[in-house]
Design a protein around this motif. Structure first.
Motif: not given
Length: 334
Positions: A221-232
Motif C-alpha cells: 500500500p505504501t511502497a514505491n513501484a521499484d520497491t514493490r517490484a523488488r519485493l515481489l
C-alpha cells in the motif's frame, strides 16, 4: 475383459480385480487369472513435487477401474487451488478423486487425521470393487497409513516411484511457479494475508506460496513501484527456492523409506520426458515419450501386482521395455 468377483471375509472389503491392462506385446496366460488375492490391493504413487504423480495416477485409473486418494497435506484443504497446484477437473479425466479440498483452511490436518479418513475412503473404494490409488507428496502421511497395523492386515500395497533428476526437476519447478503466477497465485495468496498475524504455521497458511508474499503485501500500500517490484521478485524467487528444497526433502524421505525401512519401490525414471519437453519437443512426441517410458511400464507392473504374475521386479521400471515385461509375465506363469 471383466473379471468375476467373490465376497471377501466379513472384516475385509469387497474388491474385484480391476480391468486387466494387457501390454501391447500381448501373450498373457489367462489361466493365471483364476487366482484371487487374500487381501485387498492398493497402489501408492510416490515422487517429489512436480515429478508427475498426479498424471501417472490418472493414467493408471484410465487403464484399470481405479479411484485416486490424495495424500498431499496442502491439497486436502479447501481453496488455494493454484498455490497448492491441485489437479483440475479437466485433468482428472472423470476419474473420482478423494480427500481433495475437503478440510477448512484454518484447521490443522495431521497424519492421524489422514490415516482415519484415508482408511475409510480406501475401504469404500474397495467395497465398490475398484482399485484405490494413493497419490501425493506427503510421504509422512503415506508412511503412517502403511505402517498402521489394521491397514497391513487388510491390504497388500505396491509402490510406484516417479523419479526425475533433481537439476531437471528444479528447472521445471521454477517454470511451473512462473505459470502459477500468471494463473493468479499472487491473488490467491493475498486472500490469506493478515497484516496483524504473521503466523504461517497452521492450516493452509503453511503452504509454500503463502508466507513468502507477506513482506510484499505489507509494503504494497505504501511502497514505491521499484520497491514493490523488488519485493515481489524476491517473494517469487523464495517460492521457487522453497519448492525445490521441498523436492529435495521428499526425495530424501523416499530414499529412506527404500534404504532404511526396506520398502520395495518400483522406480520409474521420467527424467528424459522432462528434459525433452524443456528442449522444445513437440507435444505429441512428448506424450509418446511419457507413454513409453512411464505410463506403459507402470501399468505393466500394476498388472503383475493385481494378478500375481510371479515375483515382482523391484528395479528401474523404465529400463524394462513393455515387450520384455510382457514376456516376463508369460514366463512367470509357467
Amino acid at each position: 475383459m471383466m473379471m468375476t468377483t467373490r465376497l471377501m471375509q466379513p472384516l475385509m472389503c469387497k474388491q474385484k480385480l480391476p480391468l486387466l491392462h494387457i501390454p501391447s506385446s500381448g501373450g498373457i496366460d489367462l489361466q493365471i487369472l483364476q487366482r484371487r488375492p487374500e487381501k485387498g490391493k492398493v497402489v501408492v504413487v510416490l515422487g517429489a513435487t512436480g515429478a508427475g504423480k498426479s498424471r501417472l495416477s490418472i493414467d493408471l485409473a484410465t487403464r484399470f477401474t481405479a479411484e485416486v486418494v490424495n495424500s498431499d497435506k496442502m491439497q486436502v484443504y479447501q481453496g488455494m487451488d493454484i498455490v497448492t497446484n491441485k489437479i483440475t477437473e479437466e485433468e482428472r479425466n472423470h476419474v473420482p478423486h478423494h480427500l481433495l479440498g475437503v478440510i477448512e483452511p484454518t484447521k490443522n490436518f495431521t497424519a492421524t487425521n489422514f490415516c482415519s479418513m484415508a482408511s475409510r475412503t480406501i475401504n469404500s473404494i474397495s467395497g465398490r470393487g475398484n482399485l484405490p490409488v494413493i497419490a501425493g507428496g506427503s510421504n509422512s502421511f503415506i508412511e503412517a497409513l502403511v505402517d498402521d497395523c489394521r491397514f497391513k492386515t487388510m491390504y497388500d500395497v505396491m509402490f510406484l516411484w516417479v523419479d526425475v533428476a533433481m537439476p531437471v526437476l528444479h528447472a521445471f519447478v521454477s517454470e511451473r511457479v512462473d505459470r502459477m503466477v500468471e494463473q493468479g497465485m499472487i491473488e490467491e495468496a493475498r486472500k490469506m494475508f493478515d497484516p496483524k498475524n504473521a503466523d504461517y504455521s497452521r492450516g493452509l497458511r503453511k503452504a509454500i506460496g503463502v508466507g513468502e508474499f507477506h513482506r510484499y503485501f505489507r509494503a504494497e500500500p505504501t511502497a514505491n513501484a521499484d520497491t514493490r517490484a523488488r519485493l515481489l521478485g524476491e517473494a517469487i524467487d523464495a517460492v521457487k527456492i522453497n519448492t525445490c528444497q521441498l523436492a529435495c526433502r521428499q526425495l530424501e524421505k523416499i530414499q529412506r523409506l527404500r534404504n532404511v525401512k526396506g520398502w520395495k519401490l518400483h522406480r520409474v525414471d521420467a527424467t528424459e520426458v522432462f528434459r525433452r519437453r524443456a528442449s522444445g519437443v513437440a507435444g505429441d512426441d512428448a506424450e509418446e515419450l511419457w507413454e513409453n517410458l512411464v505410463a506403459e511400464p507402470s501399468a505393466t507392473i500394476v498388472t503383475r501386482f493385481l494378478h500375481d504374475f510371479g515375483p515382482l521386479i523391484y528395479a528401474d521400471v523404465t529400463s524394462i521395455r513393455p515387450a520384455v515385461m510382457g514376456r516376463a509375465m508369460v514366463a512367470a506363469t509357467h
